[in-house]
Design a protein around this motif. Structure first.
Motif, mmCIF file in Angstrom:
data_model
loop_
_atom_site.group_PDB
_atom_site.id
_atom_site.type_symbol
_atom_site.label_atom_id
_atom_site.label_comp_id
_atom_site.label_asym_id
_atom_site.label_seq_id
_atom_site.Cartn_x
_atom_site.Cartn_y
_atom_site.Cartn_z
ATOM 1 N N VAL A 151 11.358 1.965 -5.149
ATOM 2 C CA VAL A 151 10.172 1.376 -5.767
ATOM 3 C C VAL A 151 9.267 0.798 -4.687
ATOM 4 O O VAL A 151 9.741 0.068 -3.812
ATOM 5 C CB VAL A 151 10.585 0.247 -6.742
ATOM 6 C CG1 VAL A 151 9.365 -0.382 -7.395
ATOM 7 C CG2 VAL A 151 11.547 0.773 -7.793
ATOM 8 N N SER A 152 7.981 1.109 -4.750
ATOM 9 C CA SER A 152 7.037 0.456 -3.840
ATOM 10 C C SER A 152 6.175 -0.520 -4.629
ATOM 11 O O SER A 152 5.856 -0.286 -5.789
ATOM 12 C CB SER A 152 6.141 1.484 -3.141
ATOM 13 O OG SER A 152 5.162 1.968 -4.030
ATOM 14 N N ILE A 153 5.832 -1.624 -3.990
ATOM 15 C CA ILE A 153 4.957 -2.613 -4.621
ATOM 16 C C ILE A 153 3.812 -2.927 -3.673
ATOM 17 O O ILE A 153 4.037 -3.283 -2.511
ATOM 18 C CB ILE A 153 5.725 -3.911 -4.963
ATOM 19 C CG1 ILE A 153 6.867 -3.601 -5.943
ATOM 20 C CG2 ILE A 153 4.777 -4.957 -5.553
ATOM 21 C CD1 ILE A 153 7.721 -4.806 -6.306
ATOM 22 N N VAL A 154 2.591 -2.752 -4.162
ATOM 23 C CA VAL A 154 1.423 -3.150 -3.389
ATOM 24 C C VAL A 154 0.721 -4.280 -4.131
ATOM 25 O O VAL A 154 1.056 -4.596 -5.279
ATOM 26 C CB VAL A 154 0.436 -1.966 -3.170
ATOM 27 C CG1 VAL A 154 1.099 -0.829 -2.420
ATOM 28 C CG2 VAL A 154 -0.119 -1.469 -4.502
ATOM 29 N N GLY A 155 -0.270 -4.872 -3.494
ATOM 30 C CA GLY A 155 -1.022 -5.964 -4.118
ATOM 31 C C GLY A 155 -1.750 -6.711 -3.033
ATOM 32 O O GLY A 155 -1.340 -6.694 -1.865
ATOM 33 N N LEU A 162 4.210 0.612 -7.913
ATOM 34 C CA LEU A 162 3.737 -0.489 -8.744
ATOM 35 C C LEU A 162 2.725 -1.322 -7.974
ATOM 36 O O LEU A 162 2.734 -1.349 -6.746
ATOM 37 C CB LEU A 162 4.917 -1.375 -9.154
ATOM 38 C CG LEU A 162 6.066 -0.669 -9.870
ATOM 39 C CD1 LEU A 162 7.256 -1.594 -10.023
ATOM 40 C CD2 LEU A 162 5.606 -0.162 -11.236
ATOM 41 N N ARG A 163 1.874 -2.003 -8.763
ATOM 42 C CA ARG A 163 0.891 -2.891 -8.157
ATOM 43 C C ARG A 163 0.994 -4.245 -8.845
ATOM 44 O O ARG A 163 1.127 -4.321 -10.075
ATOM 45 C CB ARG A 163 -0.518 -2.327 -8.347
ATOM 46 C CG ARG A 163 -1.611 -3.139 -7.647
ATOM 47 C CD ARG A 163 -2.998 -2.810 -8.160
ATOM 48 N NE ARG A 163 -3.253 -1.373 -8.162
ATOM 49 C CZ ARG A 163 -3.652 -0.678 -7.104
ATOM 50 N NH1 ARG A 163 -3.848 -1.287 -5.956
ATOM 51 N NH2 ARG A 163 -3.865 0.616 -7.198
ATOM 52 N N LEU A 164 0.944 -5.294 -8.050
ATOM 53 C CA LEU A 164 0.969 -6.648 -8.598
ATOM 54 C C LEU A 164 -0.473 -7.134 -8.736
ATOM 55 O O LEU A 164 -1.202 -7.230 -7.749
ATOM 56 C CB LEU A 164 1.767 -7.561 -7.667
ATOM 57 C CG LEU A 164 2.206 -8.913 -8.198
ATOM 58 C CD1 LEU A 164 2.969 -8.782 -9.506
ATOM 59 C CD2 LEU A 164 3.086 -9.600 -7.175
ATOM 60 N N VAL A 165 -0.887 -7.384 -9.959
ATOM 61 C CA VAL A 165 -2.242 -7.870 -10.249
ATOM 62 C C VAL A 165 -2.159 -8.973 -11.287
ATOM 63 O O VAL A 165 -1.467 -8.803 -12.301
ATOM 64 C CB VAL A 165 -3.145 -6.769 -10.870
ATOM 65 C CG1 VAL A 165 -4.612 -7.145 -10.726
ATOM 66 C CG2 VAL A 165 -2.877 -5.417 -10.318
ATOM 67 N N SER A 166 -2.857 -10.043 -11.060
ATOM 68 C CA SER A 166 -2.907 -11.158 -12.011
ATOM 69 C C SER A 166 -1.509 -11.575 -12.471
ATOM 70 O O SER A 166 -1.288 -11.839 -13.652
ATOM 71 C CB SER A 166 -3.735 -10.772 -13.245
ATOM 72 O OG SER A 166 -4.984 -10.273 -12.852
ATOM 73 N N GLY A 167 -0.584 -11.593 -11.543
ATOM 74 C CA GLY A 167 0.746 -12.094 -11.852
ATOM 75 C C GLY A 167 1.641 -11.135 -12.605
ATOM 76 O O GLY A 167 2.731 -11.510 -13.041
ATOM 77 N N ARG A 168 1.181 -9.876 -12.755
ATOM 78 C CA ARG A 168 1.996 -8.874 -13.456
ATOM 79 C C ARG A 168 2.087 -7.588 -12.644
ATOM 80 O O ARG A 168 1.227 -7.327 -11.812
ATOM 81 C CB ARG A 168 1.353 -8.486 -14.799
ATOM 82 C CG ARG A 168 1.234 -9.599 -15.776
ATOM 83 C CD ARG A 168 0.214 -9.222 -16.839
ATOM 84 N NE ARG A 168 -0.038 -10.370 -17.678
ATOM 85 C CZ ARG A 168 0.633 -10.611 -18.806
ATOM 86 N NH1 ARG A 168 1.531 -9.759 -19.243
ATOM 87 N NH2 ARG A 168 0.374 -11.695 -19.502
ATOM 88 N N LEU A 169 3.089 -6.783 -12.988
ATOM 89 C CA LEU A 169 3.213 -5.472 -12.343
ATOM 90 C C LEU A 169 2.614 -4.405 -13.235
ATOM 91 O O LEU A 169 2.831 -4.399 -14.443
ATOM 92 C CB LEU A 169 4.694 -5.135 -12.117
ATOM 93 C CG LEU A 169 5.386 -5.844 -10.961
ATOM 94 C CD1 LEU A 169 6.879 -5.500 -10.963
ATOM 95 C CD2 LEU A 169 4.755 -5.476 -9.621
ATOM 96 N N GLU A 170 1.857 -3.511 -12.629
ATOM 97 C CA GLU A 170 1.386 -2.361 -13.387
ATOM 98 C C GLU A 170 1.716 -1.079 -12.627
ATOM 99 O O GLU A 170 1.835 -1.093 -11.391
ATOM 100 C CB GLU A 170 -0.111 -2.462 -13.673
ATOM 101 C CG GLU A 170 -0.977 -2.639 -12.448
ATOM 102 C CD GLU A 170 -2.455 -2.854 -12.825
ATOM 103 O OE1 GLU A 170 -3.310 -2.278 -12.144
ATOM 104 O OE2 GLU A 170 -2.723 -3.588 -13.810
ATOM 105 N N ALA A 171 1.875 0.013 -13.359
ATOM 106 C CA ALA A 171 2.170 1.294 -12.725
ATOM 107 C C ALA A 171 0.935 1.764 -11.981
ATOM 108 O O ALA A 171 -0.186 1.437 -12.346
ATOM 109 C CB ALA A 171 2.569 2.317 -13.775
ATOM 110 N N ARG A 172 1.155 2.522 -10.924
ATOM 111 C CA ARG A 172 0.063 2.946 -10.073
ATOM 112 C C ARG A 172 0.243 4.431 -9.798
ATOM 113 O O ARG A 172 1.347 4.879 -9.514
ATOM 114 C CB ARG A 172 0.170 2.173 -8.770
ATOM 115 C CG ARG A 172 -0.924 2.336 -7.787
ATOM 116 C CD ARG A 172 -0.702 1.336 -6.674
ATOM 117 N NE ARG A 172 0.341 1.778 -5.769
ATOM 118 C CZ ARG A 172 0.100 2.437 -4.642
ATOM 119 N NH1 ARG A 172 -1.127 2.735 -4.282
ATOM 120 N NH2 ARG A 172 1.088 2.811 -3.870
ATOM 121 N N GLU A 173 -0.840 5.169 -9.908
ATOM 122 C CA GLU A 173 -0.778 6.587 -9.556
ATOM 123 C C GLU A 173 -1.129 6.737 -8.089
ATOM 124 O O GLU A 173 -2.017 6.065 -7.592
ATOM 125 C CB GLU A 173 -1.807 7.381 -10.383
ATOM 126 C CG GLU A 173 -1.525 7.406 -11.875
ATOM 127 C CD GLU A 173 -0.249 8.167 -12.204
ATOM 128 O OE1 GLU A 173 0.065 9.133 -11.468
ATOM 129 O OE2 GLU A 173 0.416 7.788 -13.177
#
Ligand SMILES: Nc1ncnc2c1ncn2[C@@H]1O[C@H](COP(=O)(O)OP(=O)(O)OP(=O)(O)O)[C@@H](O)[C@H]1O
Ligand SMILES: [Mg+2]
Length: 246
Positions: A37-41, A216-227
């Motif tokens: 899993v990758s997480i950006v933000g 995944l992307r961290l935005v406004s305190g939540r994770l969302e899926a990212r293409e």
């Protein structure tokens, strides 16, 4: 098997003036063995805060978080410490090695707190892992004498010497050049593949993110899926490996 289950996880901290700062507001996340899993933000979006929760270093202030089979908010700190020591490996951007200690000593440190065989065999296990990351000839080198890429390889050996089920990497290539960064990721991935560990990588670097199978992307305190933009096949191999392991 599910290693992490987060439902509506929040983390609010108190600022110096007593006012609350909501860093995470509702994180939903599920991580299974072998996941990549990758997480950006953006900077300050709470990525490290989230990783510290997944790594049992901090506790959520809202929501439900199960890690390595326990409900973290209902578990004693001693149990969390033991789970973290046995099951979780951290790789940080700034390596965090002990200065003045050799590579071999650094890699042995996590084994000092483990019981039984791992404790008694700590030197052999540390040697093997340093060999695995290509530093078998530099066992006695101190961090201050090693290059950035070498220091990160020592840090990786230290994170993985206990064969953790969950590997948490917080911008592990941030201090490295592109090529060395890719090598370091390959190393983490290959050890993770051997043990079936899940790997969560926080990164700013699109080429590093592309190596994961879930983005995944961290935005406004939540994770969302990212293409991902369809570019190159860097993630194909890792994807197939993760698919085969599942
Ligand atoms: N214990 C704390 N007390 C007060 N503020 C905190 C605390 N921990 C984190 N913060 C704040 O919460 C926000 C999120 O921090 P965090 O380190 O998780 O961000 P990040 O996404 O990892 O950023 P970066 O990409 O720069 O590493 C920041 O504004 C930070 O200053
Ligand atoms: Mg951070």
């Amino acid at each position: 098997m599910s290693l992490v289950q987060a439902r509506g996880v929040g983390r609010t901290v108190e600022l110096a003036d007593g006012s609350p700062l909501e860093i995470l507001t509702g994180v939903d996340l599920e991580i299974a063995e072998g996941d990549r899993v990758s997480i950006v933000g953006r900077s300050g979006s709470g990525k490290s805060t989230l990783l510290n929760l997944l790594g049992l270093l901090d506790l959520p202030t809202a929501g439900e978080l199960h890690c390595l089979g326990v409900d973290v908010r209902r578990t004693r700190s001693g149990t969390r410490d033991r789970l973290r020591g046995d099951g979780i490996g951290f790789v940080f951007q700034q390596f965090n090695l002990l200065p003045g200690r050799t590579a071999l000593e650094n890699v042995q440190t996590p084994l000092l707190y483990s019981g039984g065989r791992a404790f008694w065999q700590r030197e052999r296990l540390a040697r093997e892992m340093l060999d695995r990351v290509g530093l078998g000839e530099r066992l006695d080198a101190k961090p201050e004498r090693l290059s950035g890429g070498e220091q990160q390889r020592v840090a990786i050996a230290r994170a993985l010497v206990r064969r953790p089920r969950l590997i948490l990497a917080d911008e592990p290539t941030g201090a490295l050049d592109l090529e060395t960064g890719a090598e370091v990721m390959q190393l983490i991935e290959s050890v993770a593949a051997e043990t079936g560990a899940a790997l969560v990588t926080i990164t700013h670097d699109p080429s590093i993110a592309a190596r994961s199978t879930r983005h995944l992307r961290l935005v406004s305190g939540r994770l969302e899926a990212r293409e991902l933009e369809p570019a190159g096949g860097a993630s194909t191999e890792a994807g197939m490996a993760a698919g085969a392991a599942a």
